[in-house]
Design a protein around this motif. Structure first.
Motif, PDB file in Angstrom:
ATOM      1  N   THR A  97       3.837   0.017 -11.281  1.00 33.77           N
ATOM      2  CA  THR A  97       3.697   0.808 -12.509  1.00 33.77           C
ATOM      3  C   THR A  97       4.766   0.464 -13.528  1.00 33.77           C
ATOM      4  O   THR A  97       4.475   0.306 -14.724  1.00 33.77           O
ATOM      5  CB  THR A  97       3.750   2.323 -12.171  1.00 33.77           C
ATOM      6  OG1 THR A  97       2.786   2.611 -11.162  1.00 33.77           O
ATOM      7  CG2 THR A  97       3.441   3.161 -13.398  1.00 33.77           C
ATOM      8  N   TYR A 110       4.336   3.868  -1.212  1.00 37.83           N
ATOM      9  CA  TYR A 110       4.803   4.604  -2.385  1.00 37.83           C
ATOM     10  C   TYR A 110       5.653   3.742  -3.320  1.00 37.83           C
ATOM     11  O   TYR A 110       5.415   3.691  -4.526  1.00 37.83           O
ATOM     12  CB  TYR A 110       5.626   5.812  -1.930  1.00 37.83           C
ATOM     13  CG  TYR A 110       4.826   6.930  -1.317  1.00 37.83           C
ATOM     14  CD1 TYR A 110       4.614   8.112  -2.006  1.00 37.83           C
ATOM     15  CD2 TYR A 110       4.304   6.839  -0.024  1.00 37.83           C
ATOM     16  CE1 TYR A 110       3.898   9.171  -1.447  1.00 37.83           C
ATOM     17  CE2 TYR A 110       3.592   7.886   0.544  1.00 37.83           C
ATOM     18  CZ  TYR A 110       3.388   9.045  -0.173  1.00 37.83           C
ATOM     19  OH  TYR A 110       2.675  10.078   0.384  1.00 37.83           O
ATOM     20  N   ALA A 123       1.469   8.056 -10.705  1.00 42.46           N
ATOM     21  CA  ALA A 123       0.836   6.928 -10.011  1.00 42.46           C
ATOM     22  C   ALA A 123       1.218   6.903  -8.538  1.00 42.46           C
ATOM     23  O   ALA A 123       0.380   6.644  -7.661  1.00 42.46           O
ATOM     24  CB  ALA A 123       1.228   5.613 -10.684  1.00 42.46           C
ATOM     25  N   VAL A 124       2.475   7.183  -8.244  1.00 40.83           N
ATOM     26  CA  VAL A 124       2.936   7.180  -6.856  1.00 40.83           C
ATOM     27  C   VAL A 124       2.290   8.329  -6.088  1.00 40.83           C
ATOM     28  O   VAL A 124       1.861   8.173  -4.938  1.00 40.83           O
ATOM     29  CB  VAL A 124       4.474   7.270  -6.789  1.00 40.83           C
ATOM     30  CG1 VAL A 124       4.940   7.407  -5.352  1.00 40.83           C
ATOM     31  CG2 VAL A 124       5.098   6.035  -7.426  1.00 40.83           C
ATOM     32  N   THR A 179      -3.749   8.625  -0.586  1.00 42.45           N
ATOM     33  CA  THR A 179      -4.686   7.737   0.128  1.00 42.45           C
ATOM     34  C   THR A 179      -4.071   7.081   1.352  1.00 42.45           C
ATOM     35  O   THR A 179      -4.781   6.395   2.102  1.00 42.45           O
ATOM     36  CB  THR A 179      -5.154   6.614  -0.820  1.00 42.45           C
ATOM     37  OG1 THR A 179      -4.064   5.712  -1.097  1.00 42.45           O
ATOM     38  CG2 THR A 179      -5.677   7.168  -2.135  1.00 42.45           C
ATOM     39  N   THR A 180      -2.764   7.258   1.588  1.00 48.82           N
ATOM     40  CA  THR A 180      -2.083   6.440   2.590  1.00 48.82           C
ATOM     41  C   THR A 180      -2.571   6.675   4.023  1.00 48.82           C
ATOM     42  O   THR A 180      -2.629   5.758   4.827  1.00 48.82           O
ATOM     43  CB  THR A 180      -0.562   6.650   2.552  1.00 48.82           C
ATOM     44  OG1 THR A 180      -0.280   8.055   2.643  1.00 48.82           O
ATOM     45  CG2 THR A 180       0.035   6.095   1.269  1.00 48.82           C
ATOM     46  N   ASP A 187      -0.597   9.713  -6.720  1.00 46.80           N
ATOM     47  CA  ASP A 187      -2.005   9.359  -6.503  1.00 46.80           C
ATOM     48  C   ASP A 187      -2.144   8.378  -5.342  1.00 46.80           C
ATOM     49  O   ASP A 187      -3.044   8.514  -4.507  1.00 46.80           O
ATOM     50  CB  ASP A 187      -2.599   8.744  -7.776  1.00 46.80           C
ATOM     51  CG  ASP A 187      -2.758   9.753  -8.906  1.00 46.80           C
ATOM     52  OD1 ASP A 187      -2.668  10.975  -8.635  1.00 46.80           O
ATOM     53  OD2 ASP A 187      -2.953   9.325 -10.062  1.00 46.80           O
ATOM     54  N   ARG A 188      -1.254   7.402  -5.289  1.00 52.92           N
ATOM     55  CA  ARG A 188      -1.282   6.437  -4.180  1.00 52.92           C
ATOM     56  C   ARG A 188      -1.044   7.160  -2.853  1.00 52.92           C
ATOM     57  O   ARG A 188      -1.706   6.884  -1.849  1.00 52.92           O
ATOM     58  CB  ARG A 188      -0.207   5.367  -4.412  1.00 52.92           C
ATOM     59  CG  ARG A 188       0.131   4.474  -3.203  1.00 52.92           C
ATOM     60  CD  ARG A 188      -0.999   3.540  -2.782  1.00 52.92           C
ATOM     61  NE  ARG A 188      -1.207   2.480  -3.734  1.00 52.92           N
ATOM     62  CZ  ARG A 188      -0.530   1.334  -3.796  1.00 52.92           C
ATOM     63  NH1 ARG A 188       0.458   1.106  -2.957  1.00 52.92           N
ATOM     64  NH2 ARG A 188      -0.848   0.423  -4.691  1.00 52.92           N
ATOM     65  N   GLU A 201       6.014   0.515  -3.523  1.00 48.48           N
ATOM     66  CA  GLU A 201       5.264  -0.586  -4.114  1.00 48.48           C
ATOM     67  C   GLU A 201       4.538  -0.115  -5.373  1.00 48.48           C
ATOM     68  O   GLU A 201       4.524  -0.814  -6.393  1.00 48.48           O
ATOM     69  CB  GLU A 201       4.247  -1.150  -3.122  1.00 48.48           C
ATOM     70  CG  GLU A 201       3.472  -2.344  -3.689  1.00 48.48           C
ATOM     71  CD  GLU A 201       2.208  -2.662  -2.902  1.00 48.48           C
ATOM     72  OE1 GLU A 201       2.054  -3.813  -2.490  1.00 48.48           O
ATOM     73  OE2 GLU A 201       1.375  -1.758  -2.710  1.00 48.48           O
ATOM     74  N   MET A 202       3.952   1.086  -5.331  1.00 49.20           N
ATOM     75  CA  MET A 202       3.229   1.598  -6.488  1.00 49.20           C
ATOM     76  C   MET A 202       4.170   1.883  -7.647  1.00 49.20           C
ATOM     77  O   MET A 202       3.827   1.650  -8.808  1.00 49.20           O
ATOM     78  CB  MET A 202       2.465   2.876  -6.105  1.00 49.20           C
ATOM     79  CG  MET A 202       1.450   3.308  -7.153  1.00 49.20           C
ATOM     80  SD  MET A 202       0.107   2.103  -7.275  1.00 49.20           S
ATOM     81  CE  MET A 202      -0.133   2.068  -9.042  1.00 49.20           C
ATOM     82  N   GLY A 252       0.785  -1.227   0.000  1.00 49.74           N
ATOM     83  CA  GLY A 252       0.000   0.000   0.000  1.00 49.74           C
ATOM     84  C   GLY A 252       0.815   1.274   0.000  1.00 49.74           C
ATOM     85  O   GLY A 252       0.261   2.371   0.039  1.00 49.74           O
TER      86      GLY A 252
END
Length: 378
Positions: free
Chosen positions: A326, A319, A365-366, A372-373, A368-369, A321-322, A317
């Motif tokens: 991607t 940064y 993408a990172v 939400t953290t 955007d993730r 990891e995203m 969940g």
């Protein structure tokens, strides 16, 4: 500024990593002025063995009332920030106000929620800041920290006392070159930093493609070459701690691809920075310094260690990891195939724009993730 007591809430990996910052701040009074608080007994003995100050489990409010800290460091997991801030810190600050006592500064070691959240919840009379340390320091005995960037964000609605602000600005200096970023940009700035973690992948690709062509190059050689190619953009004294050269890459086509890919990656992350409104100087220093430090690490560590470090940092969940999700969605394969073609002399000018877009997509993408953290809606 006189030394004050400090309480760390959330004594995990990150809070332990910045030990040099506490040591610089408190000196030989560290063991008497600093206390760290863990959320559970798990790993308590190991953590205590790493720290030269007491670590305890729980009792946050009681500890705050006992120690009366001048500085609180909030380093809990992102999804715990809301409960800790609203359920424990806000009532504590209110109690201090009612008693007419001084309010401690607050440093949050998370880019999300932004610093404005703490102002809104705790009050506009609280000195709060987001602080994000550079996560590469000593590798194989080399101090790489100053090539990397640590950053800090303040709420523009709050004018800090000069001494307190100076302390906050200097706090992270042992971890890297410190850059100030607007409070609402911290999450995106970190996303740019994480996007540059994929310098490791550029090195893996160079090594694999060379091997396919019957040539053995080490990660140390490819990373050294990437760093030599980066000198036209970034040549501060901090890069001199570790020599670099193009000597290990004798294939001119491969060198040309490496330079093009490096430039394109820079352009993609920089384009993302312009989209979100990061000042050019700060964006350039972050991108160049981060690319440099990850290539330095690849120059010094074997692939097994790099993969293990990446695995440890790519928490579910999070940064990194995203970023990996991607890049692995067909983009890694594209980078690899284009290097193969380039080495064969099949040079397509459109590839640079494609790689630029890949870097932009990873940063987006990172980012955007990252929104939400914490689970806190703003």
């Amino acid at each position: 500024m006189k030394k004050e007591n400090v309480v760390i809430i959330g004594m995990g990996f990150l809070a332990t990593y910045v030990m040099p910052c506490y040591e610089r701040l408190l000196g030989d009074e560290i063991s008497s002025r600093l206390v760290g608080i863990k959320g559970s007994e798990r790993g308590l003995k190991e953590r205590q063995a790493q720290c030269n100050f007491p670590i305890q489990v729980g009792k946050v409010r009681e500890t705050l009332e006992e120690k009366k800290p001048g500085l609180i460091i909030l380093a809990v997991k992102p999804n715990q920030i809301g409960d800790m801030t609203e359920g424990t810190l806000a009532p504590y600050y209110q109690m201090l106000r009612e008693k007419g006592e001084a309010l401690p500064d607050l440093y949050s070691f998370a880019p999300n929620p932004p610093v404005s959240y703490y102002t809104d919840v705790l009050g506009d009379d609280v000195n709060a800041a987001n602080l994000l340390p550079n996560m590469i320091s000593y590798v194989a005995g080399y101090n790489l920290s100053q090539a990397g960037v640590s950053f800090i964000s303040f709420d523009p609605r709050r004018e800090w006392p000069a001494e307190n602000k100076k302390r906050a600005e200097e706090f992270l200096q042992p971890t890297g070159t410190v850059v100030e970023v607007d409070g609402d940009k911290a999450n995106s700035f970190l996303a740019m930093q994480v996007a540059c973690h994929l310098m490791f992948e550029l090195n893996y690709i160079a090594q694999d493609v060379a091997k396919e062509n019957g040539k053995e190059i080490t990660l140390a050689q490819s990373a050294s070459a990437y760093r030599a190619l980066l000198r036209k953009r970034f040549n501060e004294p901090c890069v001199d701690v570790l020599p670099c050269s193009l000597d290990g890459i004798d294939d001119e086509n491969m060198r040309e691809y490496m330079e093009m890919a490096l430039d394109a990656w820079y352009d993609g992350v920089f384009r993302f920075s312009k989209k979100i409104g990061i000042p050019e100087k700060a964006a350039d220093r972050l991108i160049c310094g981060t690319m440099e430090t990850y290539h330095m690490e690849a120059q010094l560590e074997p692939k097994e260690i790099l993969l293990e470090n990446t695995k440890n940092h790519a928490t579910p969940g999070g940064y990194l990891e995203m970023a990996l999700i991607t890049i692995q969605d067909g983009r890694y394969q594209y980078l690899e195939e284009q290097m193969r073609k380039w080495v064969r002399g099949e040079k397509d000018a459109s590839v640079r724009k494609e790689i630029e877009q890949i870097a932009f997509d990873v940063a987006q993408a990172v980012s955007d993730r990252g929104e939400t953290t914490s689970g806190i809606k703003r």
